[in-house]
Design a protein around this motif. Structure first.
Motif, PDB file in Angstrom:
ATOM      1  N   TYR A 191       0.816  -1.213   0.000  1.00  0.00           N
ATOM      2  CA  TYR A 191       0.000   0.000   0.000  1.00  0.00           C
ATOM      3  C   TYR A 191       0.853   1.268   0.000  1.00  0.00           C
ATOM      4  N   HIS A 192       0.347   2.275  -0.670  1.00  0.00           N
ATOM      5  CA  HIS A 192       0.890   3.628  -0.574  1.00  0.00           C
ATOM      6  C   HIS A 192      -0.034   4.407   0.344  1.00  0.00           C
ATOM      7  N   ILE A 193       0.448   4.756   1.547  1.00  0.00           N
ATOM      8  CA  ILE A 193      -0.320   5.586   2.475  1.00  0.00           C
ATOM      9  C   ILE A 193       0.128   7.023   2.269  1.00  0.00           C
ATOM     10  N   SER A 194      -0.777   7.839   1.740  1.00  0.00           N
ATOM     11  CA  SER A 194      -0.460   9.220   1.392  1.00  0.00           C
ATOM     12  C   SER A 194      -1.131  10.167   2.384  1.00  0.00           C
ATOM     13  N   ASP A 195      -0.323  10.827   3.215  1.00  0.00           N
ATOM     14  CA  ASP A 195      -0.814  11.790   4.201  1.00  0.00           C
ATOM     15  C   ASP A 195      -0.793  13.182   3.572  1.00  0.00           C
ATOM     16  N   GLU A 196      -1.981  13.791   3.454  1.00  0.00           N
ATOM     17  CA  GLU A 196      -2.115  15.061   2.744  1.00  0.00           C
ATOM     18  C   GLU A 196      -2.730  16.152   3.619  1.00  0.00           C
ATOM     19  N   ALA A 197      -2.380  16.130   4.909  1.00  0.00           N
ATOM     20  CA  ALA A 197      -2.966  17.060   5.870  1.00  0.00           C
ATOM     21  C   ALA A 197      -2.685  18.521   5.529  1.00  0.00           C
ATOM     22  N   TYR A 198      -1.588  18.789   4.808  1.00  0.00           N
ATOM     23  CA  TYR A 198      -1.174  20.166   4.519  1.00  0.00           C
ATOM     24  C   TYR A 198      -1.425  20.534   3.051  1.00  0.00           C
ATOM     25  N   GLU A 199      -2.434  19.942   2.447  1.00  0.00           N
ATOM     26  CA  GLU A 199      -2.648  20.072   1.006  1.00  0.00           C
ATOM     27  C   GLU A 199      -2.792  21.513   0.525  1.00  0.00           C
ATOM     28  N   TYR A 200      -3.327  22.419   1.352  1.00  0.00           N
ATOM     29  CA  TYR A 200      -3.548  23.792   0.908  1.00  0.00           C
ATOM     30  C   TYR A 200      -2.360  24.720   1.171  1.00  0.00           C
ATOM     31  N   PHE A 201      -1.372  24.249   1.909  1.00  0.00           N
ATOM     32  CA  PHE A 201      -0.275  25.110   2.330  1.00  0.00           C
ATOM     33  C   PHE A 201       0.901  24.971   1.361  1.00  0.00           C
ATOM     34  N   THR A 202       0.854  25.755   0.280  1.00  0.00           N
ATOM     35  CA  THR A 202       1.916  25.751  -0.722  1.00  0.00           C
ATOM     36  C   THR A 202       2.288  27.189  -1.071  1.00  0.00           C
ATOM     37  N   TYR A 203       3.538  27.385  -1.516  1.00  0.00           N
ATOM     38  CA  TYR A 203       4.073  28.734  -1.743  1.00  0.00           C
ATOM     39  C   TYR A 203       4.903  28.773  -3.020  1.00  0.00           C
ATOM     40  N   ASP A 204       5.148  30.002  -3.469  1.00  0.00           N
ATOM     41  CA  ASP A 204       6.047  30.234  -4.605  1.00  0.00           C
ATOM     42  C   ASP A 204       5.613  29.472  -5.860  1.00  0.00           C
ATOM     43  N   GLY A 205       4.311  29.365  -6.059  1.00  0.00           N
ATOM     44  CA  GLY A 205       3.806  28.704  -7.255  1.00  0.00           C
ATOM     45  C   GLY A 205       3.771  27.192  -7.192  1.00  0.00           C
ATOM     46  N   ALA A 206       4.202  26.595  -6.092  1.00  0.00           N
ATOM     47  CA  ALA A 206       4.164  25.138  -5.951  1.00  0.00           C
ATOM     48  C   ALA A 206       2.715  24.673  -5.815  1.00  0.00           C
ATOM     49  N   ARG A 207       2.443  23.445  -6.225  1.00  0.00           N
ATOM     50  CA  ARG A 207       1.098  22.889  -6.161  1.00  0.00           C
ATOM     51  C   ARG A 207       1.135  21.529  -5.477  1.00  0.00           C
TER      52      ARG A 207
END
Length: 388
Positions: A191-207
């Protein structure tokens, strides 16, 4: 103490918290929370909760229908994850979602791959489940090393864990890397367990990118989310997980045993928060970005003693300090002598060298600026002019 629990590290938040209490006036750059409260719409839903007497009784183990339907719409619109609401389990925070996943897919003695530095509660959860965390170093910029991860897989491996945007480093993993983890898990039947708790916190054009997006191998992907950060919901304890259909029964058994059902009043508050949507966090993000930029500029002044790889997400920086001093010793000195608190890298699995995690999302700008100033002054003096 039971020998199984002796293998689990103590909570660093509690240890540093006690040091802070012993040094009044300390500014904490330690715990990963945001400075703002939940949206008003979350509180307005409480009256709806109180309007129905049945809400004081147990509700569905996997979450109320209205909330899971709203989450399903959000996942489709924002994450590109098309999922049956039955595959969504509302949990008491993101940590519980991770624990559910580990308990559902492992048995004692199994292995779970954690890239280092790891989120300490993940390592603790693996140990509590009587499994073995397999620690795989990242590269010099804290990015995943796919060859090392593939080489760490054994017949006992059950999962690879990723956190992006990352706690504790603030790095964002690029889509090709996350998709490569998906494919590796498909090939090896793990399994790939993907933790995305900070999904909205991006800067400098990162997505942010969700590896569950249009995932043809969804039987191997478990996606974890949380309201704690984006909506200022830390104490309300609402997270959720997206799981393969074949894990529904196992996860429901675990959650029914541990929790019975997620706190219903918090689920109603979550309805209000998700109705407002991502724009609530996005309106707050410029203030956090401003503090982040100040921190980067100030830390650049001590680049001779401090290495900082690119960090375009979450609200963390992981500093490598050029000193033989142990990280916890340095943390204690910063608190006692400079009244500023950060977390030691050892609690994130960084044993070789001195590392400090700086969290910059919890404070108003004026206080954060003062705290970062204390940190820079403290590091400059303690590392350039060490005193035993």
């Amino acid at each position: 103490m039971d020998s199984r629990m002796q293998a689990v590290q103590s909570s660093i938040i509690s240890l540093v918290g006690e040091l802070i209490r012993q040094s009044p006036g300390t500014i904490s750059l330690g715990q990963g929370v945001v400075y703002y409260p939940p949206p008003t719409a979350a509180f307005e839903q409480i009256s709806q909760f109180l309007a129905h007497a049945e809400n004081h009784k147990y509700q569905p183990v996997h979450g109320i229908v209205e909330l899971r339907s709203l989450i399903a719409a959000k996942l489709q619109a924002e994450n590109g994850i098309a999922v049956d609401p039955r595959q969504i389990v509302v949990t008491a925070g993101g940590n519980m979602a991770f624990n559910n996943a580990i308990l559902a897919i492992t048995q004692p003695g199994d292995e779970v791959i954690l890239p280092v530095p790891y989120y300490f509660n993940h390592e603790m959860a693996v140990a509590i489940a009587s499994c073995r965390p397999v620690l795989v170093p990242t590269d010099e910029n804290y990015q995943l090393d796919l060859e090392r991860i593939a080489g760490a897989i054994t017949e006992k491996t059950k999962a690879i864990v990723t956190v992006s945007p990352n706690n504790p480093t603030g790095v964002i993993y690029p889509p090709p890397t996350l998709l490569a983890i998906n494919e590796l898990c498909r090939q090896r039947g793990i399994y790939h367990i993907s933790d995305e708790a900070y999904e909205y916190f991006t800067y400098d054009g990162a997505r942010h990118f969700s590896p569950g997006t249009n995932d043809p191998h969804s039987d191997y992907t478990i996606s974890l989310f949380s309201l704690s950060k984006a909506y200022g919901f830390a104490s309300w304890r609402i997270g959720y997980m997206v799981i393969p259909e074949h894990l529904i029964e196992a996860v429901n058994k675990i959650q029914d045993t541990i929790l019975i059902c997620p706190p219903v009043i918090s689920q109603y508050a979550a309805l209000g928060a998700l109705t407002v949507g991502a724009k609530y966090c996005q309106e707050k993000l410029p203030a956090i970005a401003q503090v982040r930029q100040f921190a980067l500029e100030e830390l650049q002044q001590i680049s001779d003693i401090c290495t900082l790889p690119p960090a375009e997400g979450a609200f963390f920086l992981m500093l490598k300090i050029n000193t033989p001093m142990e990280s916890m010793v340095l943390v204690e000195k910063l608190i006692r002598e400079y009244q500023v608190a950060v977390l030691p890298g050892t609690t994130f699995g960084l044993e070789n060298g001195c590392y400090l995690r700086v969290a910059y999302g919890a404070l108003q700008a004026e206080t954060a600026v003062e705290g970062i100033g204390r940190l820079v002054r403290g590091l400059r003096h303690l590392i350039s002019c060490p005193v035993d």
